[in-house]
Design a protein around this motif. Structure first.
Motif, PDB file in Angstrom:
ATOM      1  N   ILE A  78       0.818  -1.201  -0.246  1.00  0.00           N
ATOM      2  CA  ILE A  78       0.256   0.388   0.295  1.00  0.00           C
ATOM      3  C   ILE A  78       1.275   1.331  -0.145  1.00  0.00           C
ATOM      4  CG2 ILE A  78      -2.028   1.533   1.059  1.00  0.00           C
ATOM      5  CD1 ILE A  78      -2.780  -1.573   1.762  1.00  0.00           C
ATOM      6  N   ASN A  79       1.172   2.221  -1.325  1.00  0.00           N
ATOM      7  CA  ASN A  79       1.553   3.164  -0.873  1.00  0.00           C
ATOM      8  C   ASN A  79       0.251   4.250  -1.092  1.00  0.00           C
ATOM      9  OD1 ASN A  79       4.441   1.325  -1.572  1.00  0.00           O
ATOM     10  ND2 ASN A  79       2.998   1.444  -3.992  1.00  0.00           N
ATOM     11  N   VAL A  80       1.108   5.202   0.299  1.00  0.00           N
ATOM     12  CA  VAL A  80       0.899   6.604   0.475  1.00  0.00           C
ATOM     13  C   VAL A  80       0.827   7.535  -0.665  1.00  0.00           C
ATOM     14  CG1 VAL A  80      -0.215   7.970   1.590  1.00  0.00           C
ATOM     15  CG2 VAL A  80      -0.022   5.957   2.147  1.00  0.00           C
ATOM     16  N   SER A  81       0.094   7.612  -1.765  1.00  0.00           N
ATOM     17  CA  SER A  81       0.480   9.203  -2.386  1.00  0.00           C
ATOM     18  C   SER A  81      -0.124  10.440  -2.297  1.00  0.00           C
ATOM     19  CB  SER A  81       0.152   8.829  -3.726  1.00  0.00           C
ATOM     20  OG  SER A  81       0.362   9.935  -4.983  1.00  0.00           O
ATOM     21  N   SER A  82      -1.029  11.263  -2.924  1.00  0.00           N
ATOM     22  CA  SER A  82      -1.948  11.841  -2.916  1.00  0.00           C
ATOM     23  C   SER A  82      -2.567  12.807  -4.133  1.00  0.00           C
ATOM     24  CB  SER A  82      -0.827  13.246  -2.769  1.00  0.00           C
ATOM     25  OG  SER A  82      -1.357  14.656  -2.628  1.00  0.00           O
TER      26      SER A  82
END
Length: 240
Positions: free
Chosen positions: A129-133
């Motif tokens: 799970i990659n937290v981007s924006s």
């Protein structure tokens, strides 16, 4: 039956801390990583290994993951949350701030992936799970370098998903709008900070980190044969 191990980077505050509390409450052992060890320990979560690790240090990150796996078993998920938002105009922003965001927001995510992916592929299961924006999907004033790093997270996540889907590994991108965290405080330009705060206020305020943590948990809770590829969320009043 005990729950599997989850790794969370940038877990000392904001989204990372909220996610740690939520997943711990659901019974998961955790490896929490951040530069501020005391903040991790203050969370006081059971079955949790806390380590002072800057995710730009690939060897330290991998060592912490191995240590946690020896204690709790294989990593079932990683939340690559550590990041920096250093806003500025390219014409006058210090180049060192670009370097920091590239190292943390891009290379740090890659290092987190690499620390857990070989084991996931070998086991035929796992979730990254990659937290981007939302700044990984569109542009904003004074965000040029930051936007570049978050567009990279989106692109890397989608390409990685294509690479590992047949191995049973899920890849999820979480793309929040403005969130009430410490990120803005790292921006050195006082006028840009003030404009950003005014923009948040005009939108009726930013998201609570708990809302993002719930989105992360929702994606993770899906059956193994279901991948929520991307979740985009923002305060209702945030138009852009």
């Amino acid at each position: 039956m005990s729950k599997p191990l989850i790794v969370i980077t940038g877990a000392s505050s904001g989204i990372g801390a909220a996610t740690a509390r939520l997943l711990s409450s659901e019974g998961h052992p955790l490896l929490l990583l951040a530069r501020r060890l005391e903040r991790l320990e203050q969370l006081g979560l059971p079955e949790t290994l806390c380590r002072r690790v800057d995710v730009t240090d690939r060897d330290a990150l991998q060592a912490a993951v191995r240590e946690a796996e020896e204690r709790f078993g294989p990593v079932d998920a990683i939340v690559n949350n550590a990041g920096a938002m250093l806003l500025g105009r390219i014409a006058d922003q210090e180049a060192e701030e670009w370097d920091r965001m590239v190292d943390l927001n891009i290379k740090g995510v890659l290092y987190g992936i690499r620390a857990v992916l070989p084991g996931m592929v070998a086991r035929g299961a796992g979730t990254i799970i990659n937290v981007s924006s939302v700044a990984g999907r569109k542009t904003y004033p004074n965000h040029t370098a930051y936007v570049g790093t978050k567009f990279a997270v989106h692109a890397m996540s989608e390409n990685l998903r294509e690479e590992v889907a047949s191995a049973g590994v899920r890849v999820v991108t979480i793309a929040p709008g403005a969130v009430e965290t410490e990120l803005l405080s790292h921006t050195t330009d006082a006028r840009i900070r003030g404009d950003y705060e005014a923009w948040k206020k005009s939108a009726g305020g930013a998201l609570d980190p708990q809302a993002v943590a719930e989105a992360i948990a929702y994606a993770y809770r899906q059956p193994p044969n279901v991948t929520i590829r991307e979740i985009v969320l923002a305060a209702t009043g945030q138009e852009s």
